[in-house]
Design an enzyme around this catalytic site. Structure first.
Site, PDB file in Angstrom:
ATOM      1  N   ASN A 138       0.801  -1.437  -0.324  1.00 38.14           N
ATOM      2  CA  ASN A 138       0.232  -0.118   0.256  1.00 38.14           C
ATOM      3  C   ASN A 138       0.314   1.384  -0.253  1.00 38.14           C
ATOM      4  OD1 ASN A 138       0.231  -1.436   2.926  1.00 38.14           O
ATOM      5  ND2 ASN A 138      -0.142   0.334   3.465  1.00 38.14           N
ATOM      6  N   HIS A 139       1.966   0.927   0.824  1.00 37.98           N
ATOM      7  CA  HIS A 139       3.121   2.571   0.123  1.00 37.98           C
ATOM      8  C   HIS A 139       3.449   2.557  -1.436  1.00 37.98           C
ATOM      9  CE1 HIS A 139       2.128   4.213   4.100  1.00 37.98           C
ATOM     10  NE2 HIS A 139       2.832   2.708   5.055  1.00 37.98           N
TER      11      HIS A 139
HETATM   12 FE   LIG Z   1       5.202  -2.040   5.288  1.00 36.46          FE
HETATM   13 FE   LIG Z   2       1.901  -2.490   3.938  1.00 35.26          FE
END
Ligand SMILES: [Fe+2]
Ligand SMILES: [Fe+2]
Length: 263
Positions: free
Chosen positions: A67-68
């Site tokens: 997600n990052h």
């Molecule tokens: Fe992470």
């Molecule tokens: Fe993550």
């Protein structure tokens, strides 16, 4: 074949311990393939092209993420520059495959070590995470795209139930399914009956004296006041969390899985 998977590399402390300890690990475990999750490489938030190249230079073959991945905008052009060029180094950085169509990047890498073809797949869970396409259906499609026997999957997800379910779903179809994202290693590593090595979470490679990588005072303040805060990476108690999978490269079946913590 011996494969090392390194849990989320967090900021400079994470990068430093990987640089210092990877050569020893390669020797000790006679490693053939090294994979790491790199979503937190840039001070905890995302990864830049230069930092990705640094990690490829020190011997990491493939970087997965989660997600990052979009925290550093430069990574978009890095993906775009590798589009259509399978030999570009940038092709070795993955983002979860079940993101919406037309997002830059990809969630599968196919390479070979010596004469042994392998594939690395990256998925993201949907429980307590932003909505994305179904990782179960997407992984079926990805497995149709590869003829490699040695297949490692990083399932970047919050919920233990979703990662365990994916483990059973893929048992006998991939060499290893390892979980990432929570930054907390789980003690449930095992080889499932069909020959798939499994662990719910590999953990985090970085500062363990904070809250999943961030300075503990900041996170505590946030819990106590509910006020938005600016996250800063913690610095102390640096550990490398990883797992080593031993597999038969002709069948792709795992023979063993070992959890590693280095300080
Ligand atoms: Fe992470
Ligand atoms: Fe993550």
């Amino acid at each position: 074949m011996q494969i090392l998977f390194i849990g989320d590399i967090f900021g400079r402390p994470g990068r430093t311990i990987v640089k210092e300890r990877l050569p020893g690990l390669v020797k000790e475990h006679a490693l053939d393939l090294v994979i790491a999750n790199g979503e937190n490489v840039a001070a905890g938030f995302g990864i830049t092209p230069a930092l990705a190249e640094d990690l490829f230079d020190i011997g990491i073959d493939v970087l997965t993420s989660g997600n990052h991945i979009w925290d550093k905008r430069e990574i978009i052009s890095y993906f775009e520059e590798a589009d259509g060029n399978p030999y570009s180094t940038a092709r070795r950085l993955l983002r979860p495959a079940n993101y919406p169509p037309r997002m830059p990047g990809w969630g599968i890498y196919q390479g070979s070590k010596g004469q042994i073809p392998y594939a690395v797949l990256n998925l993201q869970g949907r429980v307590f995470m932003p909505s994305n396409d179904d990782p179960f259906r997407v992984v079926d499609q990805l497995l149709n795209e590869t003829s490699a026997k040695v297949i490692l999957v990083d399932m970047h997800a919050e919920a233990t139930s979703e990662k365990i379910s994916m483990g059973w779903y893929l048992d006998g179809r991939v060499t290893a399914l390892v979980g990432t994202h929570t930054h907390v290693p789980t003690a449930d590593e095992r080889v499932l009956p069909g020959g798939t090595a499994y662990v719910t979470d590999v953990g985090m490679t970085g500062p363990h004296d904070g809250v999943i990588g961030v300075k503990k005072e900041l996170i505590l303040d946030r819990f106590l006041t509910n006020m938005p805060i600016r996250f800063e990476a913690a610095t102390g108690d640096v550990r490398l969390n990883g797992i080593v999978v031993d597999c038969d490269e002709t069948t792709g079946r795992a023979r063993g899985i070992k959890r590693i913590t280095l300080r």
